[in-house]
Design a protein around this motif. Structure first.
Motif, PDB file in Angstrom:
ATOM      1  N   PHE A 196       3.116 121.167   5.881  1.00  0.00           N
ATOM      2  CA  PHE A 196       4.111 121.226   4.819  1.00  0.00           C
ATOM      3  C   PHE A 196       5.490 121.391   5.439  1.00  0.00           C
ATOM      4  CE2 PHE A 196       2.132 125.311   5.596  1.00  0.00           C
ATOM      5  CZ  PHE A 196       3.196 126.175   5.789  1.00  0.00           C
ATOM      6  N   SER A 197       6.505 121.078   4.653  1.00  0.00           N
ATOM      7  CA  SER A 197       7.894 121.270   5.079  1.00  0.00           C
ATOM      8  C   SER A 197       8.353 122.638   4.614  1.00  0.00           C
ATOM      9  CB  SER A 197       8.797 120.199   4.472  1.00  0.00           C
ATOM     10  OG  SER A 197       8.472 118.941   4.999  1.00  0.00           O
ATOM     11  N   GLU A 198       9.139 123.291   5.484  1.00  0.00           N
ATOM     12  CA  GLU A 198       9.653 124.616   5.163  1.00  0.00           C
ATOM     13  C   GLU A 198      10.921 124.847   5.969  1.00  0.00           C
ATOM     14  OE1 GLU A 198       7.076 128.384   4.671  1.00  0.00           O
ATOM     15  OE2 GLU A 198       7.787 128.431   6.753  1.00  0.00           O
TER      16      GLU A 198
ATOM     17  N   THR B  39       8.684 121.336   9.963  1.00  0.00           N
ATOM     18  CA  THR B  39       7.346 120.967   9.534  1.00  0.00           C
ATOM     19  C   THR B  39       6.374 121.959  10.146  1.00  0.00           C
ATOM     20  OG1 THR B  39       7.925 118.636   9.369  1.00  0.00           O
ATOM     21  CG2 THR B  39       5.581 119.158   9.568  1.00  0.00           C
TER      22      THR B  39
ATOM     23  N   LEU C  88       4.864 112.920   4.510  1.00  0.00           N
ATOM     24  CA  LEU C  88       5.398 113.856   5.507  1.00  0.00           C
ATOM     25  C   LEU C  88       5.463 113.181   6.875  1.00  0.00           C
ATOM     26  CD1 LEU C  88       6.398 116.711   6.103  1.00  0.00           C
ATOM     27  CD2 LEU C  88       4.028 117.376   6.485  1.00  0.00           C
TER      28      LEU C  88
ATOM     29  N   ARG D 125      -3.679 121.675   7.391  1.00  0.00           N
ATOM     30  CA  ARG D 125      -2.608 121.694   6.399  1.00  0.00           C
ATOM     31  C   ARG D 125      -1.279 121.437   7.084  1.00  0.00           C
ATOM     32  NH1 ARG D 125      -1.931 127.237   4.462  1.00  0.00           N
ATOM     33  NH2 ARG D 125      -0.134 126.237   3.534  1.00  0.00           N
TER      34      ARG D 125
ATOM     35  N   ASP E 171      -4.926 118.769   3.850  1.00  0.00           N
ATOM     36  CA  ASP E 171      -3.905 118.942   2.821  1.00  0.00           C
ATOM     37  C   ASP E 171      -2.538 118.680   3.461  1.00  0.00           C
ATOM     38  OD1 ASP E 171      -2.363 119.595   0.646  1.00  0.00           O
ATOM     39  OD2 ASP E 171      -2.755 121.756   0.757  1.00  0.00           O
ATOM     40  N   ILE E 172      -2.173 117.400   3.491  1.00  0.00           N
ATOM     41  CA  ILE E 172      -0.907 116.969   4.089  1.00  0.00           C
ATOM     42  C   ILE E 172      -0.272 115.958   3.138  1.00  0.00           C
ATOM     43  CG2 ILE E 172       0.200 115.832   6.055  1.00  0.00           C
ATOM     44  CD1 ILE E 172      -2.224 116.662   7.742  1.00  0.00           C
ATOM     45  N   PRO E 173       0.959 116.194   2.716  1.00  0.00           N
ATOM     46  CA  PRO E 173       1.618 115.200   1.866  1.00  0.00           C
ATOM     47  C   PRO E 173       1.647 113.836   2.556  1.00  0.00           C
ATOM     48  CG  PRO E 173       2.906 117.227   1.960  1.00  0.00           C
ATOM     49  CD  PRO E 173       1.816 117.358   2.983  1.00  0.00           C
TER      50      PRO E 173
END
Length: 158
Positions: free
Chosen positions: A81-83, A87, A44, A79, A39-41
Motif C-alpha cells: 500500500f501507499s503511505e 510504498t 500500485l 500486502r 492484497d496489492i492495488p
C-alpha cells in the motif's frame, strides 16, 4: 561493480512482479497446498531497478514458502500500500518464525541461517535482500515470533 545511481529506474507494477514470482513457484505452491493471499492495488507502481525488485520479492516470498508453511499453517500474506509518499510491502507467514532475541544482530548478516535443519541454503538471501533494498533507497525490517510466524516489511521511498 556498476554504480547503482547510474542505473535506470523504471516504473514497475508491484502486483505484476508478485504474481510473476508466484507463477515461477507454482509447482511448489501446489505441492505444499499453500494459500497465498495477495492484497496489492492493481495500479500500485514503484520507480526502481527491475532486477533488484524481482530479486527482493523472490527472496522474501520464497523464504515465506520454505519456512512459513507448516502442516497446520499454509497461509502466506503479501500486502502492499501507499503511505506518506512511500510504498510499504509486507510479506507474512504463520510458520516456524525466528527467535528475534537470539538472532536480531545476525538477521541480515552474510552466512546467517535460522532454520538449519529445515531446508538447504547458504545464508545469503536476506543479506542480499537488505543490500538491494538499501541500494535503491529503501528500508527492511522483520517482526517474528517462534512458532507463530514472520513478517518482513520493506519501505520503498518514492
Amino acid at each position: 561493480e556498476k554504480d547503482i545511481a547510474s542505473l535506470e529506474r523504471k516504473p514497475i507494477n508491484l502486483a505484476d512482479i508478485v504474481n510473476n514470482v508466484i507463477v515461477l513457484n507454482k509447482k511448489y505452491v501446489r505441492d505444499k497446498k499453500m494459500n497465498i493471499d495477495i492484497d496489492i492495488p492493481h495500479d500500485l507502481t514503484i520507480s526502481t531497478l527491475p532486477a533488484y525488485l524481482q530479486s527482493i520479492l523472490h527472496n522474501l516470498i520464497s523464504n515465506a514458502m520454505k519456512y512459513g508453511v507448516t502442516e497446520s499453517n499454509k497461509k502466506i500474506s503479501i500486502r502492499a500500500f501507499s503511505e506518506n509518499d512511500r510504498t510499504v510491502l509486507k510479506v507474512s507467514d504463520e510458520g516456524h518464525g525466528i527467535d528475534i532475541k537470539k538472532y536480531r544482530n545476525k538477521m541480515f548478516q552474510l552466512g546467517s541461517r535460522f532454520h538449519p535443519d529445515h531446508e538447504t541454503g547458504h545464508g545469503m538471501g536476506l543479506y542480499m535482500t537488505k543490500q538491494q533494498v538499501e541500494a535503491i533507497g529503501g528500508k527492511i525490517s522483520v517482526d517474528s515470533e517462534v512458532n507463530k510466524g514472520t513478517t518482513f516489511t520493506v519501505i520503498f521511498n518514492e
